[in-house]
Design a protein around this motif. Structure first.
Motif, PDB file in Angstrom:
ATOM      1  N   HIS A 221      45.996  34.645  20.457  1.00  0.00           N
ATOM      2  CA  HIS A 221      45.357  35.445  19.623  1.00  0.00           C
ATOM      3  C   HIS A 221      46.233  35.906  18.181  1.00  0.00           C
ATOM      4  CE1 HIS A 221      43.648  39.904  19.199  1.00  0.00           C
ATOM      5  NE2 HIS A 221      43.120  39.114  18.432  1.00  0.00           N
ATOM      6  N   ALA A 222      47.499  36.203  18.425  1.00  0.00           N
ATOM      7  CA  ALA A 222      48.313  36.594  17.345  1.00  0.00           C
ATOM      8  C   ALA A 222      48.300  35.215  16.377  1.00  0.00           C
ATOM      9  CB  ALA A 222      49.629  36.792  17.732  1.00  0.00           C
ATOM     10  N   TYR A 223      48.223  34.214  16.900  1.00  0.00           N
ATOM     11  CA  TYR A 223      48.459  32.595  16.110  1.00  0.00           C
ATOM     12  C   TYR A 223      47.174  32.774  14.970  1.00  0.00           C
ATOM     13  CZ  TYR A 223      48.667  28.057  14.669  1.00  0.00           C
ATOM     14  OH  TYR A 223      48.673  26.734  14.004  1.00  0.00           O
TER      15      TYR A 223
ATOM     16  N   TYR B  97      39.493  29.962  21.579  1.00  0.00           N
ATOM     17  CA  TYR B  97      39.078  31.011  22.597  1.00  0.00           C
ATOM     18  C   TYR B  97      40.364  31.499  23.355  1.00  0.00           C
ATOM     19  CZ  TYR B  97      34.090  29.954  21.690  1.00  0.00           C
ATOM     20  OH  TYR B  97      32.733  29.900  21.269  1.00  0.00           O
ATOM     21  N   CYS B  98      40.520  32.847  23.158  1.00  0.00           N
ATOM     22  CA  CYS B  98      41.939  33.265  23.706  1.00  0.00           C
ATOM     23  C   CYS B  98      41.794  34.799  24.367  1.00  0.00           C
ATOM     24  CB  CYS B  98      43.054  33.258  22.728  1.00  0.00           C
ATOM     25  SG  CYS B  98      42.397  34.366  21.080  1.00  0.00           S
TER      26      CYS B  98
ATOM     27  N   ILE C 160      38.324  36.166  24.805  1.00  0.00           N
ATOM     28  CA  ILE C 160      37.878  35.780  26.423  1.00  0.00           C
ATOM     29  C   ILE C 160      37.875  37.313  26.931  1.00  0.00           C
ATOM     30  CG2 ILE C 160      38.050  34.545  28.409  1.00  0.00           C
ATOM     31  CD1 ILE C 160      39.595  32.645  26.649  1.00  0.00           C
ATOM     32  N   PRO C 161      36.961  37.458  27.875  1.00  0.00           N
ATOM     33  CA  PRO C 161      37.055  38.773  28.676  1.00  0.00           C
ATOM     34  C   PRO C 161      38.212  38.553  29.599  1.00  0.00           C
ATOM     35  CG  PRO C 161      34.929  37.918  28.644  1.00  0.00           C
ATOM     36  CD  PRO C 161      35.714  36.802  27.814  1.00  0.00           C
ATOM     37  N   PRO C 162      38.854  39.790  29.829  1.00  0.00           N
ATOM     38  CA  PRO C 162      40.123  39.916  30.363  1.00  0.00           C
ATOM     39  C   PRO C 162      39.762  39.500  31.939  1.00  0.00           C
ATOM     40  CG  PRO C 162      39.324  42.171  30.047  1.00  0.00           C
ATOM     41  CD  PRO C 162      38.782  41.216  29.176  1.00  0.00           C
TER      42      PRO C 162
ATOM     43  N   ILE D  99      40.053  26.234  24.366  1.00  0.00           N
ATOM     44  CA  ILE D  99      40.386  27.419  25.300  1.00  0.00           C
ATOM     45  C   ILE D  99      41.872  27.729  25.583  1.00  0.00           C
ATOM     46  CG2 ILE D  99      39.990  28.617  27.516  1.00  0.00           C
ATOM     47  CD1 ILE D  99      37.147  27.140  27.223  1.00  0.00           C
ATOM     48  N   ILE D 100      42.765  28.461  25.116  1.00  0.00           N
ATOM     49  CA  ILE D 100      44.119  28.585  25.374  1.00  0.00           C
ATOM     50  C   ILE D 100      44.503  29.731  26.508  1.00  0.00           C
ATOM     51  CG2 ILE D 100      46.068  28.989  24.142  1.00  0.00           C
ATOM     52  CD1 ILE D 100      44.935  28.014  21.755  1.00  0.00           C
TER      53      ILE D 100
END
Length: 241
Positions: free
Chosen positions: A223-225, A215-216, A236-238, A194-195
């Motif tokens: 996410h881009a990575y 998990y991002c 992950i939900p905002p 989880i990042i």
């Protein structure tokens, strides 16, 4: 009369010795070593690569010597009346030296590969929040890294390296700024990480992690990575404020 002259000569000699000793004690900066070295002042303990166009500097080497064990990497260096911003510690700069502690001050931004590698006496490390890039090998073979428990090792706000075999699930600290280059390389036991939303991810940070899912947050650096490197991810939900 002769005895009086002898006595005066001895007094003058002692006064000269005491004055020389006093000069040597106060000539150097006492902050960086408990025993004040006779010789170069602390600024000469280090070598720098200077950029005259940007007034920036990289600390490239440490001139080891007796009693030079407590190190302060300052954010500025002055030469010939010009002040330079020390932005980085270069590759292998302190490698294999007998330093015991290091404090990296606010303003320094990065630490390169092997900078403190094989420092067998290094036990205390303080890193300012301005340091946002550290190579995963920067402290390889140091006493400080050896003393860290297994799991994710942090150097300041940097997730430096995964020591030992990772647990299946890892959650990084919320204030993690970057994940170092190669930090989790070949951690085949890692299944979920989880990042945090603002955390950046270094080159090859998850290379060889064959089972990992990141998990991002959507549109985050992680996410881009994951997308760029073909790594499984779950959004992950905002956060609801």
């Amino acid at each position: 009369m002769k005895n009086t002259k002898k006595f005066l000569a001895i007094l003058l000699t002692l006064s000269f010795v005491v004055s020389m000793f006093s000069f040597n004690v106060f000539a150097d900066d006492a902050i960086e070593s408990p025993i004040i070295p006779v010789g170069p002042v602390p600024e000469e303990w280090y070598q720098y690569e200077l950029n005259a166009e940007t007034n920036t500097a990289v600390l490239t080497a440490f001139n080891a010597g007796p009693n030079r064990t407590k190190i302060v990497v300052r954010s500025t260096y002055t030469k010939d009346g010009v002040e330079y911003s020390v932005e980085a510690i270069g590759s292998d700069a302190f490698k294999g030296t007998d330093i015991q502690s290091v404090e990296i001050q606010e303003g320094v931004k990065s630490i390169a590969a092997g900078a403190f590698a094989n420092c067998a006496s290094l036990t205390s490390v303080k890193i300012a929040a301005s340091v946002t890039s550290i190579d995963a090998t920067a402290f390889d073979g140091s006493k400080w890294l050896e003393n860290q428990p297994e799991g994710v090792v942090y150097a300041g706000n940097v997730a430096l390296v995964a020591k030992g075999a990772c647990e299946a699930s890892v959650a990084l600290k919320n204030d993690t700024v970057p994940i170092a280059d190669g930090a989790f390389k070949n951690q085949t036991t890692l299944e979920k990480i989880i990042i945090p939303q603002a955390t950046t991810v270094g080159v090859d940070a998850f290379s060889g992690c064959t089972a990992v899912t990141i998990y991002c947050y959507e549109n985050s650096p992680a996410h881009a990575y994951a997308q760029e490197n073909g790594i499984n991810f779950v959004l992950i939900p905002p956060l609801v404020l």
